[in-house]
Write an enzyme that holds these catalytic residues in place. Sequence first.
Site, short mmCIF file in Angstrom:
data_model
loop_
_atom_site.label_atom_id
_atom_site.label_comp_id
_atom_site.label_asym_id
_atom_site.label_seq_id
_atom_site.Cartn_x
_atom_site.Cartn_y
_atom_site.Cartn_z
N LYS A 155 51.43 38.91 30.94
CA LYS A 155 51.53 39.29 32.36
C LYS A 155 51.84 40.78 32.48
O LYS A 155 51.14 41.51 33.21
CB LYS A 155 52.64 38.48 33.03
N ASN A 214 48.81 22.82 39.40
CA ASN A 214 49.03 24.05 40.16
C ASN A 214 48.38 25.25 39.48
O ASN A 214 48.60 26.39 39.88
CB ASN A 214 50.54 24.30 40.33
N SER A 273 55.57 35.39 53.59
CA SER A 273 56.22 36.41 52.77
C SER A 273 55.57 37.77 52.95
O SER A 273 54.37 37.88 53.22
CB SER A 273 56.18 36.00 51.30
N TRP A 280 55.31 20.92 42.93
CA TRP A 280 55.56 22.15 42.18
C TRP A 280 56.91 22.12 41.47
O TRP A 280 57.43 23.15 41.06
CB TRP A 280 55.45 23.36 43.10
N HIS A 317 50.51 25.16 56.27
CA HIS A 317 49.60 26.08 55.56
C HIS A 317 49.15 25.44 54.26
O HIS A 317 49.94 24.82 53.55
CB HIS A 317 50.30 27.41 55.26
N GLU A 339 43.34 28.81 53.37
CA GLU A 339 42.51 29.79 52.67
C GLU A 339 41.06 29.56 53.02
O GLU A 339 40.56 28.45 53.01
CB GLU A 339 42.72 29.62 51.16
N HIS A 365 44.91 37.34 47.28
CA HIS A 365 44.99 37.30 45.82
C HIS A 365 44.12 38.38 45.18
O HIS A 365 43.96 38.40 43.96
CB HIS A 365 44.58 35.92 45.31
#
Length: 761
Positions: free
Chosen positions: A18, A119, A432, A560, A641, A665, A694
């Site tokens: 990452k 996920n 957010s 999740w 959402h 989305e 994204h």
Amino acid sequence: MTTTIIGFPRIGHHRELKFATEHYWKNKINQEELQQTAYQIRQNHWQAQQDAGIDLIPVGDFSFFDGVLDTANLLNIVPARYKALNLSELDEYFAQARGYQNGSETVKALPMKKWFNTNYHYIVPEFSKDINVKLVGNKLFNEINEALALGINAKAVIIGPYTLLKLSRFIDGTKPRDFVDQLITAYQQVLARLSEKNVKWLQIDEPALSFDVTAAEKSLFDDLYDGILAKKHTTKVLLQNYFGDIRDIYNDVVSKDFDGIGLDFVEGKYNNHLLQDNGFPADKVLFAGVVNGKNIWRNHYENTINFLNQLNTKGDVVLSSSTSLLHVPYTAEDETKLPSDVKQHLAFAIQKLAEIKELDTIYRDEAAGQDALVKNNDLFKNIKHPSNPTVHQRIDSLTDSDYTRLPKRSDREKIQKKEFNLPLLPTTTIGSFPQTKDVRQNRSKLRKGEITREQYDKFNEDKIVRILRKQEEIGLDVPVHGEYERNDMVEYFGEKLDGFVFTQNGWVQSYGTRGVKPPIIWGDISRTAPITVAASVFAKNHTDKLIKGMLTGPVTIFNWSFPREDVSAKESVTQIALALQDEVLDLEKHDIKIIQIDEPALRENLPLRKSNWDSEYLDWAVPAFRLVHSKVQPSTQIHTHMCYSEFGDIIKAIDALDADVISFEASRADFTLIDQLVAANFQTEVGPGVYDIHSPRIPSEQEVEDLIKQLIHKLPIDKIWINPDCGLKTRTEKESFESLQNIVDATKKVRSEINEPNSVI
């Protein structure tokens, strides 16, 4: 050879991939340095598997972003618009995953969807008339060379052609059948090159066989593999399935010239019935997926050995994970703060390697296996999950009326429009705002005891005021408080609820470089204090606009998290729903008139077979959401959402959530869901995302305007909201603010055109 796994986590022990990849994107390191980090990660992972005693080690499961995208690029399935950018091979790959923007030169990213019932997100390949499938890439073969040079007994891994076709998008009038011959040739070439390197096994992943398989799809599968297996060369072929069973195509699979067949016996329990009823060919190796690759609990050896002993097969058996270990964290050894009575029951990827090896020694009746069996049995004799009688009493007292909101949605819609007096096409954002470096540092300082709770809260309050002023400046109609106090949309809520425990380093890849740290459900779940009320009320008191309160929904919190295996999903989700109901009513009591209950993971655990959708999932998932909001007043507007899943086939279930507004989305998927909403006579107000958060691309005002005009041509204009695809946490402030400004400006322009006499939109 008696042990293997399907795949291993890619991100590195400490998320090295990452950080290196994001440094590369920011031009802090060059491509050579990124590749060196990737090589070191691969080497460490292979060595860890070899040290654990795994006999056959997967190679090719590593990815800079996504394995499906890797396979597409290996086989030249790259749309011409990316090739036209004239980038390096790696940058062209990243452009497909993230989009590309350099001045006026801009290309959207390929669509991104959820990987089956997980996920994890995959990049959707695109087939068109311009696509010529052929073997062009070298990534798989380069990694095989690396592994062989290190003395690794390598099993090459690739996504299979059937799954590739099932998950892809077809444009220009093309269809899967058009590419069968090209795919056969390409996969034959893969086998030929692996044979030249003396690679013993090729694992071809075909999880799409766990879906319902029609007669036409069965014919497609048969044609693909009859062709591919006609030229196997010396490399043996393993057909690997996971996430379910292969009941629709079992006989076809076992009759073909596969050398091994990998079956999931955790989620695919019906596979055992297939073996019992039909047997398993003695000339094929059964790769038995008996160690759960998707959950983090220790394997109960006695149960697994008893299962293995009753398998109806006379051939060789290789013990394996049920899925790739991509879906669990790296190692539980790093968890120094978990209570010992919890930690002893955890098995992350490294521990699962040891479990597979120990199971193998028990199954082979080796002496060392008996000691492992005794210790494992002792572990399972003493599990104590915390219990809360009050929670059970609340669940026992529920009636049908607790799941029903009154009055009906159409009546509430009239009440809310009068109450709020918002303009046509109201603008908002999903929740957010960017978690900038200072936000993360503030949270870290509190965790380390370097600042007081009062100092921490004051910092976040200043951030809330700043972001409210920015949203007012941009012109958003319904602002949000920014969620600066939240580390993760599930972990944050789990930390405020009884019944969860948390890891320090339990990171799992969600997409690309994005990781999540799922909470662990350990006991009964309840709310002991308000969670979001203080931040929402503070924001409400610092703006004249309507503030939208933000919660994560019960199904997403459950999906999740790592769930318990000793209680039903319905039980756990209902407990979470009751806790969130208390929070929603608290927000309403404090005059928060719009409350968003996020359910991005609603579709995630939907059974892969449609016949099981209602009886095994939707029958408790939909009621759980309704339970959260059923007691609010008609004038309180409930939003939800959802993102990055195929929602078209569960539209009726989504409508049955009885929310007032749903955002989802849409920008990456070219608004394909809109036609499905129209066809289903969808009644909920909708906010299709017009900005792909994204991707680092900033959509132009004209681009957004064109998208809005598409919407109002298909949907009633008084039922449309305008918003991004998802929260802005992972974007920069520059990207977020400029994109939101373009969204608001485009919306205002469309509104003005609508209000003009004789206008044509």
